[in-house]
Design an enzyme around this catalytic site. Structure first.
Site, short mmCIF file in Angstrom:
data_model
loop_
_atom_site.label_atom_id
_atom_site.label_comp_id
_atom_site.label_asym_id
_atom_site.label_seq_id
_atom_site.Cartn_x
_atom_site.Cartn_y
_atom_site.Cartn_z
N ASN A 172 0.81 -1.22 0.00
CA ASN A 172 0.00 0.00 0.00
C ASN A 172 0.84 1.27 0.00
O ASN A 172 0.32 2.36 -0.21
CB ASN A 172 -0.94 0.01 1.21
CG ASN A 172 -0.18 -0.01 2.52
OD1 ASN A 172 0.55 -0.98 2.80
ND2 ASN A 172 -0.34 1.01 3.35
N TYR A 213 16.23 -4.25 14.03
CA TYR A 213 15.92 -4.17 12.60
C TYR A 213 17.01 -4.84 11.76
O TYR A 213 16.71 -5.68 10.89
CB TYR A 213 15.78 -2.70 12.18
CG TYR A 213 15.57 -2.53 10.70
CD1 TYR A 213 14.33 -2.75 10.12
CD2 TYR A 213 16.63 -2.15 9.87
CE1 TYR A 213 14.14 -2.60 8.75
CE2 TYR A 213 16.45 -1.99 8.50
CZ TYR A 213 15.19 -2.22 7.95
OH TYR A 213 15.02 -2.08 6.59
#
Length: 333
Positions: free
Chosen positions: A10, A187
């Site tokens: 998206n 991360y």
């Protein structure tokens, strides 16, 4: 026409990848993201940007997929199986998160960065393998930050058993990292897990082929999009860091190695799915369109096997949920 699932499609890299796939008119694109509303908005933008006629709009669809929820991943696989679509021949594991303002956990009890960036995709791929039509391609988006040998400004990943990555509060010898460093290291370590998962999946698919099955008809590669200023990945950073990410780094793009626009990286990612030259390449790490070495730790098969087996136990993956043969998993995982 064939179907490609793109997670996190998206916005950002995933959106540009979905756009490039849709522009070919050869792909039915599934925009998989956690917000149904944002998914529908992305589909509208993709239809407008790719100039699909109204009658062709069904070639781009949105499906809800929250990678932080194992239940949502299983629901996605179930809902996908319930509808008729063109053959599924590509899965792009793109969605990712980076949290630096404090450690958070999913409702399943896993550290959020590890859960979204690795565990959710691990479960998704295993569940969808049974629905893939051969030949097929799987692309896992990693990052150059997984490699300590690269100068990225990020802390080096530290892999210490998947169980500890998923539940760092249970670590008897925790790292003495400041809050921001801890989030950024989570991360980079998750991006190392992406490469380890890619290589281990490739090994298992090859084993399926050796066993007389069709595993090697599915290729799997890791992809490094480079640094992409302006994306939402830095949304959890402080005000000044967000400003630099959105406005300063884009200006410096021509002067810094491996810094790309989102559109350029999105097209490169889509090419891993569409271009014939990748159809027989598997178990590799690509920086853009270049096959380059990944980090030293990423090639360790023992670490990769531990990650796989522990992940399978944590997501409660059963032999009936994957075409791959599962080894016995450690009882501690």
């Amino acid at each position: 026409m064939n179907t490609a699932i793109v997670t996190g499609a998206n916005t950002g890299l995933g959106f540009e990848c979905a756009r490039a796939l849709a522009e070919t008119r050869d792909w039915h694109v599934v925009v998989a993201c956690r917000s149904a509303e944002k998914g529908r908005e992305a589909v509208k933008r993709l239809i407008a940007l790719t100039r699909h006629k109204e009658i062709e709009a069904k070639e781009i669809e949105a499906m809800t997929l929250d990678l932080a929820s194992l239940e949502s991943v299983r629901n996605f696989a179930r809902d996908y199986a319930a509808e008729r679509r063109p053959p599924l021949r590509a899965i792009v594991c793109n969605a990712a998160t980076q949290i630096v303002t404090g450690r958070t956990f999913t409702k399943d009890g896993f550290e959020t960065t590890f859960a979204v960036n690795h565990l959710g995709h691990f479960l998704l791929v295993n569940l969808m393998l049974a629905q893939i039509s051969l030949p097929a391609r799987i692309v896992v988006v990693s990052s150059g930050t997984h490699d300590p040998a690269q100068t990225t400004g990020m802390p080096a990943p530290i892999y210490r058993r998947a169980r500890i990555l998923a539940r760092p509060d249970e670590d008897s010898k925790p790292l003495d990292d400041p809050q921001g460093t801890a989030g950024r290291r989570a991360y980079t370590t998750s991006k190392l897990c992406n490469v380890l998962f890619t290589y281990e999946l490739d090994r298992r698919l090859r084993a399926e082929k050796a066993g007389g099955r069709n595993g090697a008809s599915i290729t799997v590669n890791a992809f490094d999009p480079g640094l992409m200023p302006g994306t939402g990945l830095a949304r959890d950073y402080g005000r000044m860091a967000r400003f630099a990410w959105r406005f300063v780094l884009p200006v410096l793009r021509p002067f810094v190695p491996n810094v790309n626009s989102v559109a350029r990286s999105g097209r490169s990612l889509a090419s891993m799915v569409t271009e014939p030259r990748f159809e027989r390449i598997s178990g590799k790490y690509f920086q853009g369109a270049r096959d380059v070495p990944s980090s030293k730790d990423s090639y360790d098969p023992a670490i990769a096997a531990e990650l796989w087996e522990s992940s399978a136990a944590m997501v409660k993956l059963t032999p009936d949920e994957t075409i791959l043969r599962l080894r016995s998993t450690p009882s501690a995982a």
